[in-house]
Design a protein around this motif. Structure first.
Motif, PDB file in Angstrom:
ATOM      1  N   TYR A  22       0.838  -1.196   0.000  1.00 50.97           N
ATOM      2  CA  TYR A  22       0.000   0.000   0.000  1.00 50.97           C
ATOM      3  C   TYR A  22       0.874   1.247   0.000  1.00 50.97           C
ATOM      4  O   TYR A  22       1.820   1.351   0.757  1.00 50.97           O
ATOM      5  CB  TYR A  22      -0.926   0.025   1.220  1.00 50.97           C
ATOM      6  N   ASP A  28      -5.196   3.098  -3.550  1.00 52.86           N
ATOM      7  CA  ASP A  28      -4.575   1.953  -2.868  1.00 52.86           C
ATOM      8  C   ASP A  28      -5.495   1.382  -1.795  1.00 52.86           C
ATOM      9  O   ASP A  28      -5.497   0.188  -1.528  1.00 52.86           O
ATOM     10  CB  ASP A  28      -3.272   2.365  -2.162  1.00 52.86           C
ATOM     11  N   ASN A  34      -8.514  -2.901  -0.043  1.00 51.78           N
ATOM     12  CA  ASN A  34      -8.141  -2.668   1.350  1.00 51.78           C
ATOM     13  C   ASN A  34      -8.413  -3.922   2.187  1.00 51.78           C
ATOM     14  O   ASN A  34      -9.561  -4.231   2.507  1.00 51.78           O
ATOM     15  CB  ASN A  34      -8.916  -1.468   1.894  1.00 51.78           C
TER      16      ASN A  34
END
Length: 187
Positions: A22, A28, A34
């Motif tokens: 990340y 991102d 995530n």
């Protein structure tokens, strides 16, 4: 032919170098990428499905968890239960009030020290608790639908490795010099 690790499963990478997956941008950390949000979403959904499975037993999420800890782990004091659930003692008291009103547990003072309260499961509490683990198994299987046995083993290994990484980091942070600020719950 693919190499296999222990138990005939594909080996996992043993790379221990710091990960830089990340970069800190919004793309991102989108929901699709995530890991933290995805794990949280799976956790939430699993507990909602477990709640559906335990509802016919007369249990909510805030009741089946403590009852299971009392009976499976042998937790027998409100303070110990609060620590295991990572909740405050007031929340624990409310949970125990509900379990006691349903006849699943009772609280008894220890004669030698009246300040100490023991949580004692009732026969009815034991009977309903016997149904909790099968309900959890059913809920977990819902989420594993379509996974191969190898994929399940890999998933478990990867999650365990994430746990080890996080615990290792926390241990390092706890042992770091005092001038390093500790994380807080407030921004």
């Amino acid at each position: 032919m693919q190499d296999t690790g222990p138990n005939g499963h594909p080996p996992l990478s043993q790379d221990t170098s710091p990960c830089q997956y990340y970069g800190g941008t919004s793309s991102d950390l989108s929901l699709e990428r995530n890991i933290g949000l995805l794990v949280k979403q799976v956790h939430t959904l699993m507990h909602r499905v477990i709640d559906l499975c335990t509802y016919p037993m007369g249990l909510t999420a805030n009741q089946w968890r403590p009852l299971l800890l009392i009976l499976v782990r042998g937790i027998d004091t409100p303070a110990e239960l609060a620590r295991a659930l990572d909740v405050d003692t007031g929340a624990t008291t409310r949970m125990l009030d509900r379990l006691e009103s349903k006849g699943f547990v009772r609280r008894e003072r220890v004669p030698e020290d009246r300040r100490v309260v023991k949580i004692v499961p009732t026969d009815e509490g034991r009977a309903v608790a016997d149904q909790i683990l099968p309900a959890i198994s059913q809920a977990l299987n819902v989420h594993l639908n379509g996974f191969s046995e190898d994929e399940i083993h890999i998933l478990i290994a990867l999650l365990k490795r994430m746990i080890v990484n996080g615990e290792h980091h926390l241990l390092q942070a706890a042992n770091s010099p005092a001038d390093t600020p500790a994380p807080t719950d407030t921004p």
